[in-house]
Design a protein around this motif. Structure first.
Motif, PDB file in Angstrom:
ATOM      1  N   MET A   1       7.001  18.932  -7.782  1.00  0.00           N
ATOM      2  CA  MET A   1       6.471  17.571  -7.857  1.00  0.00           C
ATOM      3  C   MET A   1       6.083  17.144  -6.442  1.00  0.00           C
ATOM      4  SD  MET A   1       8.360  14.183  -9.384  1.00  0.00           S
ATOM      5  CE  MET A   1       9.328  13.675  -7.977  1.00  0.00           C
ATOM      6  N   GLU A   2       4.933  16.515  -6.315  1.00  0.00           N
ATOM      7  CA  GLU A   2       4.480  16.045  -5.004  1.00  0.00           C
ATOM      8  C   GLU A   2       5.322  14.853  -4.548  1.00  0.00           C
ATOM      9  OE1 GLU A   2       0.302  15.174  -5.254  1.00  0.00           O
ATOM     10  OE2 GLU A   2      -0.189  17.232  -5.828  1.00  0.00           O
ATOM     11  N   LEU A   3       5.658  14.844  -3.273  1.00  0.00           N
ATOM     12  CA  LEU A   3       6.329  13.703  -2.648  1.00  0.00           C
ATOM     13  C   LEU A   3       5.313  13.022  -1.747  1.00  0.00           C
ATOM     14  CD1 LEU A   3       9.753  15.224  -1.598  1.00  0.00           C
ATOM     15  CD2 LEU A   3       9.292  13.672  -3.473  1.00  0.00           C
ATOM     16  N   ASP A   4       5.253  11.710  -1.849  1.00  0.00           N
ATOM     17  CA  ASP A   4       4.262  11.012  -1.035  1.00  0.00           C
ATOM     18  C   ASP A   4       4.861   9.800  -0.361  1.00  0.00           C
ATOM     19  OD1 ASP A   4       4.236   8.793  -2.872  1.00  0.00           O
ATOM     20  OD2 ASP A   4       2.795   9.860  -4.106  1.00  0.00           O
ATOM     21  N   ASP A   5       4.087   9.271   0.564  1.00  0.00           N
ATOM     22  CA  ASP A   5       4.463   8.061   1.288  1.00  0.00           C
ATOM     23  C   ASP A   5       3.297   7.097   1.176  1.00  0.00           C
ATOM     24  OD1 ASP A   5       6.042   6.408   3.052  1.00  0.00           O
ATOM     25  OD2 ASP A   5       4.596   6.912   4.622  1.00  0.00           O
ATOM     26  N   HIS A   6       3.595   5.878   0.795  1.00  0.00           N
ATOM     27  CA  HIS A   6       2.545   4.871   0.646  1.00  0.00           C
ATOM     28  C   HIS A   6       2.679   3.825   1.741  1.00  0.00           C
ATOM     29  CE1 HIS A   6      -0.390   2.315  -1.244  1.00  0.00           C
ATOM     30  NE2 HIS A   6       0.453   1.311  -1.135  1.00  0.00           N
ATOM     31  N   ASP A   7       1.572   3.555   2.415  1.00  0.00           N
ATOM     32  CA  ASP A   7       1.527   2.516   3.436  1.00  0.00           C
ATOM     33  C   ASP A   7       0.876   1.278   2.824  1.00  0.00           C
ATOM     34  OD1 ASP A   7       0.985   0.793   5.530  1.00  0.00           O
ATOM     35  OD2 ASP A   7       0.364   2.388   6.902  1.00  0.00           O
ATOM     36  N   PRO A   8       1.663   0.241   2.519  1.00  0.00           N
ATOM     37  CA  PRO A   8       1.092  -0.938   1.870  1.00  0.00           C
ATOM     38  C   PRO A   8       0.095  -1.690   2.752  1.00  0.00           C
ATOM     39  CG  PRO A   8       3.389  -1.315   2.434  1.00  0.00           C
ATOM     40  CD  PRO A   8       3.094   0.118   2.748  1.00  0.00           C
ATOM     41  N   ASP A   9       0.204  -1.528   4.074  1.00  0.00           N
ATOM     42  CA  ASP A   9      -0.728  -2.214   4.972  1.00  0.00           C
ATOM     43  C   ASP A   9      -2.131  -1.642   4.879  1.00  0.00           C
ATOM     44  OD1 ASP A   9       1.320  -3.886   5.858  1.00  0.00           O
ATOM     45  OD2 ASP A   9       1.866  -2.503   7.482  1.00  0.00           O
TER      46      ASP A   9
ATOM     47  N   ILE B   1       0.399  12.703   0.960  1.00  0.00           N
ATOM     48  CA  ILE B   1       1.294  13.699   0.387  1.00  0.00           C
ATOM     49  C   ILE B   1       2.088  14.310   1.538  1.00  0.00           C
ATOM     50  CG2 ILE B   1       1.490  15.830  -0.956  1.00  0.00           C
ATOM     51  CD1 ILE B   1       0.311  13.462  -2.531  1.00  0.00           C
ATOM     52  N   LEU B   2       3.408  14.221   1.469  1.00  0.00           N
ATOM     53  CA  LEU B   2       4.276  14.722   2.528  1.00  0.00           C
ATOM     54  C   LEU B   2       4.790  16.123   2.252  1.00  0.00           C
ATOM     55  CD1 LEU B   2       6.442  11.530   3.079  1.00  0.00           C
ATOM     56  CD2 LEU B   2       4.445  12.274   4.390  1.00  0.00           C
TER      57      LEU B   2
ATOM     58  N   GLY C   1       5.704   4.769 -10.362  1.00  0.00           N
ATOM     59  CA  GLY C   1       5.203   4.697  -8.998  1.00  0.00           C
ATOM     60  C   GLY C   1       5.702   3.504  -8.222  1.00  0.00           C
ATOM     61  N   ALA C   2       5.874   3.711  -6.930  1.00  0.00           N
ATOM     62  CA  ALA C   2       6.362   2.663  -6.060  1.00  0.00           C
ATOM     63  C   ALA C   2       5.244   1.792  -5.526  1.00  0.00           C
ATOM     64  CB  ALA C   2       7.133   3.279  -4.893  1.00  0.00           C
ATOM     65  N   ASN C   3       4.016   2.263  -5.626  1.00  0.00           N
ATOM     66  CA  ASN C   3       2.924   1.468  -5.082  1.00  0.00           C
ATOM     67  C   ASN C   3       1.888   1.218  -6.167  1.00  0.00           C
ATOM     68  OD1 ASN C   3       0.555   3.438  -4.826  1.00  0.00           O
ATOM     69  ND2 ASN C   3       2.211   4.589  -3.866  1.00  0.00           N
TER      70      ASN C   3
END
Length: 156
Positions: free
Chosen positions: A34-42, A48-49, A133-135
């Motif tokens: 499963m892909e791990l990602d980081d979301h920048d809300p700004d 994808i990390l 999803g978190a974002n």
């Protein structure tokens, strides 16, 4: 597993597959990524990390043929997918979610783990509301993919 600099997800999967294949697993289980990602809300960007292993147990609980209705909806700016299961699928899903409370349950699309939300409580009556999803962008994208897959299964 972190992606190497400038490494694509496909290349990372190819790199890690021999290692995954070498791991002895209990009968009836298999490993997936499963892909791990980081979301920048700004900026609204998702990066994808890396990849995470997910241990899958047994056959699918429900599939596209078990869905009697799937609607992408939005309430107060939050996207979600409203799913209604057939009676038999509703029973299987209720049993599974009763057993898997406070644990992750994988959602696979075309055989790949798309997400693995935590089951908060037993889900009864065959009515499922997914708010993945978190974002917001990730949530909208997954809702759209699932709604498309569930409402047009023969076209995929």
């Amino acid at each position: 597993m972190e992606l190497r600099p400038r490494e694509t997800v496909a290349a990372a999967k190819t790199r890690v597959q021999p290692w995954l294949d070498s791991i002895p697993l209990p009968a009836g289980t298999r490993l997936a990524l499963m892909e791990l990602d980081d979301h920048d809300p700004d900026t609204g960007r998702t990066t994808i990390l890396g990849l995470r292993t997910v241990l899958l147990r047994g056959p699918a609980i429900v599939g596209t043929g078990d869905v009697s209705q799937a609607l992408a909806e939005q309430i107060e700016g939050n996207d979600f997918l409203s799913i209604t299961l057939t009676p038999d699928a509703a029973r299987r899903f209720e049993e599974a979610t009763a057993e898997w409370q406070k644990r992750r349950i994988a959602i696979l699309i075309d055989g790949a783990v798309d997400s693995a939300p935590v089951v908060l409580s037993k889900i009864s009556r065959g009515k499922i509301r997914l708010t993945p999803g978190a974002n917001p962008e990730e949530r909208r994208a997954l809702v759209a993919r699932l709604a498309d897959r569930l409402t047009h299964p023969a076209a995929k």
